[in-house]
Enzyme design. Structure first.
Site, short mmCIF file in Angstrom:
data_model
loop_
_atom_site.label_atom_id
_atom_site.label_comp_id
_atom_site.label_asym_id
_atom_site.label_seq_id
_atom_site.Cartn_x
_atom_site.Cartn_y
_atom_site.Cartn_z
N GLN A 196 6.21 26.52 21.59
CA GLN A 196 6.84 26.43 20.43
C GLN A 196 6.16 25.94 18.95
O GLN A 196 6.61 26.33 18.07
CB GLN A 196 7.99 26.18 20.75
CG GLN A 196 8.33 27.09 21.73
CD GLN A 196 10.26 26.71 22.45
OE1 GLN A 196 10.77 26.32 22.21
NE2 GLN A 196 10.56 27.77 23.35
N ARG B 190 19.05 21.53 20.29
CA ARG B 190 17.93 21.21 20.65
C ARG B 190 17.21 21.16 19.69
O ARG B 190 17.69 20.96 18.10
CB ARG B 190 17.24 22.27 21.47
CG ARG B 190 17.89 22.83 23.17
CD ARG B 190 17.63 24.68 23.12
NE ARG B 190 15.97 24.69 23.53
CZ ARG B 190 15.49 25.27 23.76
NH1 ARG B 190 15.78 26.01 23.75
NH2 ARG B 190 13.89 25.04 24.36
N ASP C 13 8.73 26.10 32.62
CA ASP C 13 9.74 27.21 32.42
C ASP C 13 10.14 26.46 33.95
O ASP C 13 11.81 27.00 34.40
CB ASP C 13 9.75 28.57 32.16
CG ASP C 13 9.84 27.62 30.50
OD1 ASP C 13 10.20 26.66 30.04
OD2 ASP C 13 9.44 29.10 30.30
N ARG D 257 6.07 37.40 20.67
CA ARG D 257 4.83 37.38 19.51
C ARG D 257 5.23 38.67 19.41
O ARG D 257 4.09 38.86 17.96
CB ARG D 257 4.10 36.47 20.24
CG ARG D 257 4.19 34.60 20.71
CD ARG D 257 3.05 34.14 21.59
NE ARG D 257 3.34 32.92 21.52
CZ ARG D 257 3.98 32.27 22.19
NH1 ARG D 257 4.62 32.43 23.06
NH2 ARG D 257 3.93 30.80 22.68
C1 S3P Z 1 7.40 29.09 24.81
C2 S3P Z 1 7.36 28.05 25.15
C3 S3P Z 1 7.82 26.57 26.38
C4 S3P Z 1 9.43 27.67 27.41
C5 S3P Z 1 9.35 28.42 26.71
C6 S3P Z 1 8.62 29.36 26.11
C7 S3P Z 1 6.78 29.86 24.08
O1 S3P Z 1 8.46 26.03 25.46
O2 S3P Z 1 9.61 26.24 27.85
O3 S3P Z 1 10.51 29.02 27.46
O4 S3P Z 1 6.96 31.20 24.16
O5 S3P Z 1 6.26 29.10 23.61
P1 S3P Z 1 7.32 24.58 24.46
O6 S3P Z 1 6.39 24.64 24.08
O7 S3P Z 1 8.77 23.78 23.56
O8 S3P Z 1 7.06 23.36 25.39
#
Ligand code: S3P
Length: 424
Positions: A164, A119, A309, A27
């Protein structure tokens, strides 16, 4: 690379500094690139994933120099890249840039490695398309061809709790006409909301809803805290290797990420938080954790996004807890760098764990003596590699982990740091 891991015959002891948070690093570099002016990012992660985000910002015309600090000088906008943009293994990079590039006045192509190309991207393509985006991919998978368009704000009820997806839509919303309102079932990590607010975006959050409007971001100086997801491996080691006692410095303690601490507490682990502070709106502190007698627990519902995670390493922890540990509501784990439900269960079974796969999680019966004496696979998944390393430390016979170098995706310092706390 093969890694041999042997049983530890003495406790782990000492004090270690946990390297920078991967999520916050992505970010910081991406948002600083969107802000006009000079930003300074202190303690940027050395993981391959955040470096993929940095390389893409550079290919999109941003001036970035990584020495001790990462210095970004940006015009506050991107320029078209001459070649496809490679997101490597990083889902965060691909989903964030899909949201950003959808609203540019040029076209782009995003590619990824073998794992990332399997994915699902439909979860971002669908809502972005509702905003007016034009994104083409082979049935929702990378490579993605993004034809930049003018976007409109939408109100979107996301079926899953994914930071995400949320971030991708909010980054599109940052450029769209009108309001973008995003709802999620349970709160996922909120680093994007916090950092965008810190940089002056017009953003509001209430429970599981976030509202964003078109805004300009201001450049900033950020200092990134340590990654609780990396710290989790050392917390688990200390909790399961007899007589251990370690202090983990500088760990991010954002409540949307501290599910591992909630689980450790429920299991009865002996730990405490020392020296709490706040870095750029993100809470952090030191964690002292000792070897503990643990009991099985149920992990479900709103706790899942807070430890998504950490589930593979929590499965290792659960093999050392008396009774049954049930992990449910975690079906999205099948869409990570590997199918983390299937792969965790398969590999821990090889070591002698009493563990079974369910559709949305797993059940672990403890306490079991792990036998080891075999080869295990990482499935090109950094979190599997480090979780199996933790398990190897309590196996009766040595184990050999194939593809251990995948740790470099999030935690290249892992082995070096481990060497400072063991005294065999
Ligand atoms: C992340 C969000 C998570 C996580 C990933 C990093 C992020 O994924 O598993 O390692 O940095 O926003 P999801 O939000 O898709 O679950």
């Amino acid at each position: 690379m093969k890694k041999i891991v042997r049983k530890l015959n003495s406790p782990i002891k000492g004090q270690i500094k946990i390297p920078a948070d991967k999520s916050i690093s992505h970010r910081a570099v991406i948002f600083a690139s969107l802000a006009k002016g000079k930003s300074i990012i202190k303690n940027f992660s050395a993981g391959k994933d955040p470096l993929s985000s940095l390389e893409i910002c550079k290919k999109l015309g941003v001036n970035a120099e990584l020495k001790n600090d990462l210095i970004i000088n940006s015009d506050g906008k991107f320029t078209p890249a001459k070649t496809p943009l490679d997101c490597g293994n990083s889902g965060t990079t691909m989903r964030f840039f899909t949201g950003i590039l959808a609203g540019q006045n040029f076209n782009s192509v995003l590619t990824g490695d073998e794992s990332l190309s399997k994915r699902p991207m439909k979860r971002v393509i669908d809502p972005l398309t509702l905003m007016g985006a034009d994104i083409q991919g082979k049935s929702g998978f990378a490579p993605l061809q993004i034809f930049g368009k003018k976007l409109n704000g939408i109100e979107y009820k996301c079926p899953l709790s994914s930071a995400q997806v949320k971030s991708s839509i909010l980054l599109a919303g940052l450029q769209a006409e009108g309001k973008t309102v995003f709802h999620e079932p349970f709160l996922s990590r909120n680093h994007t909301e916090k950092m965008l607010e810190f940089m002056g975006a017009n953003i509001q959050t209430r429970n599981c809803t976030t509202i964003i409007e078109k805004s300009e971001l201001s450049p900033c100086t950020f200092e990134i805290c340590g990654d609780i997801s990396s710290a989790a491996y050392f917390m688990v080691m200390s909790a399961i290797v007899p007589n251990s006692d370690i202090i983990l410095e500088n760990v991010g303690l954002n409540p949307t990420r501290t599910g591992i601490l909630e689980v450790l507490k429920l299991m009865g682990a002996d730990f405490e938080i020392l020296d709490k502070k706040e870095l750029c709106k993100e809470p952090s502190g030191d964690i002292r954790i000792k070897f503990s007698n643990l009991k099985g627990v149920t992990i479900e519902g709103d706790l899942i996004p807070k430890l998504i995670d950490e589930i593979p390493v929590i499965a290792v922890l659960a093999t050392q807890a008396e009774g049954k540990t049930v992990i449910k509501d975690a079906q999205d784990l099948r869409n990570k760098e590997s199918d983390r439900i299937k792969c965790t269960v398969t590999e821990l079974k090889k070591l002698g764990a009493n563990i079974e796969e369910t559709q949305d999680g797993m059940i672990i019966y403890g306490k079991t003596t792990l036998k080891g004496g075999c080869e295990v696979e990482t499935y090109q998944d950094h979190r599997l590699a480090m979780s199996l390393f933790c398990a190897g430390l309590i196996c009766e016979k040595e184990i050999s982990i194939n593809g251990f170098d995948w740790v470099n995706i999030s935690f290249p310092e892992f082995e070096k740091i481990f060497e400072t706390i063991f005294s065999d």
